[in-house]
Design a protein around this motif. Structure first.
Motif, mmCIF file in Angstrom:
data_model
loop_
_atom_site.group_PDB
_atom_site.id
_atom_site.type_symbol
_atom_site.label_atom_id
_atom_site.label_comp_id
_atom_site.label_asym_id
_atom_site.label_seq_id
_atom_site.Cartn_x
_atom_site.Cartn_y
_atom_site.Cartn_z
ATOM 1 N N THR A 1 0.754 -1.235 -0.106
ATOM 2 C CA THR A 1 -0.019 -0.006 -0.011
ATOM 3 C C THR A 1 0.910 1.233 0.029
ATOM 4 O O THR A 1 0.407 2.278 -0.052
ATOM 5 N N THR B 1 3.328 8.498 -10.571
ATOM 6 C CA THR B 1 2.982 8.316 -9.308
ATOM 7 C C THR B 1 2.978 7.017 -8.686
ATOM 8 O O THR B 1 3.125 6.042 -9.670
ATOM 9 N N ARG B 2 2.568 7.033 -7.506
ATOM 10 C CA ARG B 2 2.674 5.669 -7.004
ATOM 11 C C ARG B 2 1.524 4.857 -7.698
ATOM 12 O O ARG B 2 1.707 3.634 -7.678
ATOM 13 N N ASP B 3 0.326 5.142 -7.739
ATOM 14 C CA ASP B 3 -0.694 4.560 -8.487
ATOM 15 C C ASP B 3 -0.421 4.248 -10.230
ATOM 16 O O ASP B 3 -0.483 3.035 -10.384
ATOM 17 N N ASP B 4 0.623 4.919 -10.827
ATOM 18 C CA ASP B 4 1.015 4.545 -11.967
ATOM 19 C C ASP B 4 1.817 3.404 -11.817
ATOM 20 O O ASP B 4 1.901 2.533 -12.783
ATOM 21 N N LEU C 1 -0.216 0.044 -10.837
ATOM 22 C CA LEU C 1 -0.819 -0.193 -12.231
ATOM 23 C C LEU C 1 0.016 -0.946 -13.037
ATOM 24 O O LEU C 1 -0.021 -2.099 -13.565
ATOM 25 N N GLU D 1 -7.572 -1.210 -4.413
ATOM 26 C CA GLU D 1 -6.831 -1.097 -5.562
ATOM 27 C C GLU D 1 -7.652 -1.420 -6.810
ATOM 28 O O GLU D 1 -6.986 -1.132 -7.824
ATOM 29 N N SER E 1 -9.664 0.222 -8.354
ATOM 30 C CA SER E 1 -9.882 1.629 -8.809
ATOM 31 C C SER E 1 -8.562 1.807 -9.602
ATOM 32 O O SER E 1 -8.583 2.694 -10.816
ATOM 33 N N LEU E 2 -7.394 1.103 -9.453
ATOM 34 C CA LEU E 2 -6.362 1.231 -10.255
ATOM 35 C C LEU E 2 -6.650 0.822 -11.614
ATOM 36 O O LEU E 2 -5.910 0.979 -12.586
#
Length: 190
Positions: free
Chosen positions: A28, A50-53, A56, A113, A115-116
């Motif tokens: 996380t 980004t962290r989310d990038d 993913l 996650e 949502s990723l």
């Protein structure tokens, strides 16, 4: 003039991050990935945005690996009844090299996650229909691909929820027996 991105460094970092996530689950926070790669969080964000990038990208790379691994498990083998192929694939998926993928992607299904990768559940279902259909065609049962996938996914969810692998393995063996006509099963046992 800033430093130019170096795709080979990004790819190497992605491989190491993916190895970590498959082994330990998708974190996380960035700290576990920083430790596993030996680079700073700033460097990871430089290469991924980004962290989310980054997360993913890890999920997609892990998914590519899973598709190759599980695709090979489901591949028709000459002179091997497809029910036997499915039995070996099941064992490898649930108790072998496939288990970390199942842990990681079941975590994705139940956690935020999702949502990723909003379309993950759909693609994670449809990706397996064709290999199963091709395999089941070898025993004259391609129309049962959706049923086979539903049984596999349902039993994997059962294992995830209860931890009762023995019961799920027994149920999968019962399902395979239903796929194999009695005369074929009898011929295989002799």
């Amino acid at each position: 003039m800033g430093r130019q991105p170096q795709p080979h460094i990004r790819d190497e970092l992605l491989e190491r991050c993916t190895d970590h996530a498959i082994e330990s689950g998708l974190p996380t926070r960035l700290d576990p990935l920083v430790k596993s790669t030996g680079v700073s969080a700033r460097m990871l964000l430089y290469h991924f945005g980004t962290r989310d990038d980054l997360f993913l990208a890890i999920l997609r790379r892990a998914r590519q690996r899973q598709l190759v691994t599980f695709g090979d498990l489901l591949r028709v083998r000459p002179n091997e009844p497809y029910a036997r192929t499915l039995a070996r694939a099941w064992a490898t998926m649930t108790d072998g090299e496939g288990k970390p993928y199942l842990r990681m992607f079941s975590q994705l299904r139940v956690n935020a996650e999702l949502s990723l990768w909003p379309d993950f559940q759909r693609s994670a279902t449809l990706d397996w229909l064709e290999p199963l259909e091709i395999g089941l065609l070898s025993i004259g049962r391609p129309q049962t691909a959706t049923l086979a996938l539903a049984v596999i996914r349902g039993l994997l969810m059962d294992i995830d929820a209860t931890g009762d692998t023995t019961r799920a393995n027994r149920a999968f063996a019962d399902f395979l027996a239903l796929l194999t006509p009695p005369e074929t099963a009898q011929a295989e046992s002799t």
